[in-house]
Design a protein around this motif. Structure first.
Motif, mmCIF file in Angstrom:
data_model
loop_
_atom_site.group_PDB
_atom_site.id
_atom_site.type_symbol
_atom_site.label_atom_id
_atom_site.label_comp_id
_atom_site.label_asym_id
_atom_site.label_seq_id
_atom_site.Cartn_x
_atom_site.Cartn_y
_atom_site.Cartn_z
ATOM 1 N N GLU A 50 0.824 -1.208 0.000
ATOM 2 C CA GLU A 50 0.000 0.000 0.000
ATOM 3 C C GLU A 50 0.862 1.263 0.000
ATOM 4 O O GLU A 50 0.506 2.271 -0.630
ATOM 5 C CB GLU A 50 -0.957 -0.025 1.186
ATOM 6 C CG GLU A 50 -2.044 -1.089 1.025
ATOM 7 C CD GLU A 50 -2.938 -1.234 2.241
ATOM 8 O OE1 GLU A 50 -2.568 -0.699 3.316
ATOM 9 O OE2 GLU A 50 -3.997 -1.871 2.119
ATOM 10 N N ALA A 51 1.999 1.197 0.688
ATOM 11 C CA ALA A 51 2.925 2.342 0.668
ATOM 12 C C ALA A 51 3.507 2.541 -0.730
ATOM 13 O O ALA A 51 3.671 3.676 -1.193
ATOM 14 C CB ALA A 51 4.042 2.126 1.684
ATOM 15 N N LEU A 52 3.787 1.435 -1.402
ATOM 16 C CA LEU A 52 4.409 1.496 -2.727
ATOM 17 C C LEU A 52 3.437 2.008 -3.789
ATOM 18 O O LEU A 52 3.784 2.883 -4.595
ATOM 19 C CB LEU A 52 4.949 0.107 -3.092
ATOM 20 C CG LEU A 52 5.748 -0.114 -4.382
ATOM 21 C CD1 LEU A 52 4.899 -0.218 -5.622
ATOM 22 C CD2 LEU A 52 6.819 0.978 -4.564
ATOM 23 N N VAL A 53 2.210 1.471 -3.806
ATOM 24 C CA VAL A 53 1.299 1.798 -4.915
ATOM 25 C C VAL A 53 0.861 3.261 -4.894
ATOM 26 O O VAL A 53 0.415 3.794 -5.915
ATOM 27 C CB VAL A 53 0.064 0.855 -4.932
ATOM 28 C CG1 VAL A 53 0.499 -0.583 -5.167
ATOM 29 C CG2 VAL A 53 -0.771 0.994 -3.670
ATOM 30 N N LYS A 54 1.007 3.935 -3.764
ATOM 31 C CA LYS A 54 0.723 5.372 -3.713
ATOM 32 C C LYS A 54 1.647 6.162 -4.631
ATOM 33 O O LYS A 54 1.345 7.300 -5.009
ATOM 34 C CB LYS A 54 0.870 5.899 -2.285
ATOM 35 C CG LYS A 54 -0.197 5.399 -1.313
ATOM 36 C CD LYS A 54 0.082 5.902 0.092
ATOM 37 C CE LYS A 54 -0.941 5.369 1.093
ATOM 38 N NZ LYS A 54 -0.628 5.799 2.487
ATOM 39 N N HIS A 55 2.782 5.566 -4.970
ATOM 40 C CA HIS A 55 3.787 6.270 -5.762
ATOM 41 C C HIS A 55 3.778 5.866 -7.238
ATOM 42 O O HIS A 55 4.660 6.279 -7.987
ATOM 43 C CB HIS A 55 5.173 6.026 -5.164
ATOM 44 C CG HIS A 55 5.318 6.539 -3.761
ATOM 45 N ND1 HIS A 55 5.434 7.879 -3.472
ATOM 46 C CD2 HIS A 55 5.325 5.896 -2.566
ATOM 47 C CE1 HIS A 55 5.531 8.040 -2.158
ATOM 48 N NE2 HIS A 55 5.461 6.858 -1.594
ATOM 49 N N LEU A 56 2.793 5.066 -7.664
ATOM 50 C CA LEU A 56 2.682 4.706 -9.075
ATOM 51 C C LEU A 56 2.311 5.936 -9.901
ATOM 52 O O LEU A 56 1.427 6.713 -9.527
ATOM 53 C CB LEU A 56 1.631 3.616 -9.272
ATOM 54 C CG LEU A 56 1.976 2.242 -8.679
ATOM 55 C CD1 LEU A 56 0.775 1.305 -8.787
ATOM 56 C CD2 LEU A 56 3.182 1.624 -9.389
ATOM 57 N N ARG A 57 2.983 6.117 -11.027
ATOM 58 C CA ARG A 57 2.739 7.265 -11.903
ATOM 59 C C ARG A 57 2.427 6.749 -13.312
ATOM 60 O O ARG A 57 3.338 6.402 -14.059
ATOM 61 C CB ARG A 57 3.961 8.198 -11.937
ATOM 62 C CG ARG A 57 4.339 8.797 -10.591
ATOM 63 C CD ARG A 57 3.314 9.824 -10.125
ATOM 64 N NE ARG A 57 3.714 10.458 -8.873
ATOM 65 C CZ ARG A 57 3.383 10.020 -7.678
ATOM 66 N NH1 ARG A 57 2.627 8.930 -7.556
ATOM 67 N NH2 ARG A 57 3.774 10.644 -6.591
ATOM 68 N N PRO A 58 1.140 6.663 -13.678
ATOM 69 C CA PRO A 58 0.795 6.120 -14.992
ATOM 70 C C PRO A 58 1.198 7.045 -16.137
ATOM 71 O O PRO A 58 1.052 8.272 -16.050
ATOM 72 C CB PRO A 58 -0.728 5.964 -14.910
ATOM 73 C CG PRO A 58 -1.167 6.868 -13.818
ATOM 74 C CD PRO A 58 -0.032 6.982 -12.855
#
Length: 211
Positions: free
Chosen positions: A129-137
């Motif tokens: 959950e911490a990681l997916v906050k930083h996804l940039r499509p």
């Protein structure tokens, strides 16, 4: 410019490449090794907190599976990928975390019966959950300037929904060089997926050992 190959250099899975240009550090993919481990992948030679951002070719766990471990150990930079990859990796990494947690629970029960110590999962759902906050499509074909002297573009490579090779332009000391990271290359005439799209030119091409 410095490139360090950390995985998938002489076996399939565990893809991870560290690129350093000027003061910028980034990784291309951060995969988990799967299957029989014939060669030991190298550890990241810098702290995850010192990595500025990540580029992700596609969502398969052998390319994305260690990103939550990076987040667990201090990485908080953006992760650039296509929109479809961002959607898929959110699902797949959560599933991976549940597997890590279930395996750790099973090993802990066995260890407890033998008088051993509890086993911690490699990472858990909180790390995902911490990681997916930083996804940039990013869109296919879109030129994206991700850092000073670093621009990227994703091109459909036909391996999986959202999969891409990544063109990377690096400028250092007034000189620009173009790297292309192949990702996993798809086959022709597959249902749903487009055929792999061509890239016109490159100064250096980094190709998965599969190919």
């Amino acid at each position: 410019m410095k490139i360090t190959f950390l995985g998938a250099a002489h076996e399939v899975t565990g893809s991870c490449t560290l690129v350093e240009v000027g003061k910028t550090r980034f990784i291309v993919d951060c995969g988990m090794e799967q299957g029989r481990n014939m060669f030991e992948n190298q550890s990241l030679p810098v702290s995850p907190a010192e990595v500025d951002f990540a580029l992700l070719t596609h969502a398969h766990i052998d390319h994305s599976g260690n990103l939550p471990l990076m987040a667990k150990n201090g990485f908080s930079g953006p992760v650039y990928a296509t929109a479809a990859t961002c959607s898929l990796v959110d699902i797949m990494l959560r599933d991976s975390a549940h597997i890590q947690m279930s395996e750790a629970e099973y090993k802990t029960r066995k260890a407890k019966r033998a008088g051993g110590e509890p086993v911690e999962p490699i990472y858990d759902i909180g790390d995902v959950e911490a990681l997916v906050k930083h996804l940039r499509p990013c869109a296919y074909g879109e030129m994206v300037h991700v850092a000073e002297g670093v621009a990227i573009r994703f091109t459909d490579i036909g391996h999986l929904l959202g999969s891409a090779c990544i063109e990377v332009w690096l400028t250092e000391g007034g000189v620009t060089k173009k790297l292309v990271f192949s990702g996993d290359v798809g086959n022709l005439s597959q249902p749903i997926l487009r055929d792999p799209q061509r890239v016109a030119e490159a100064d250096y091409v980094v190709i998965e050992s599969t190919y």
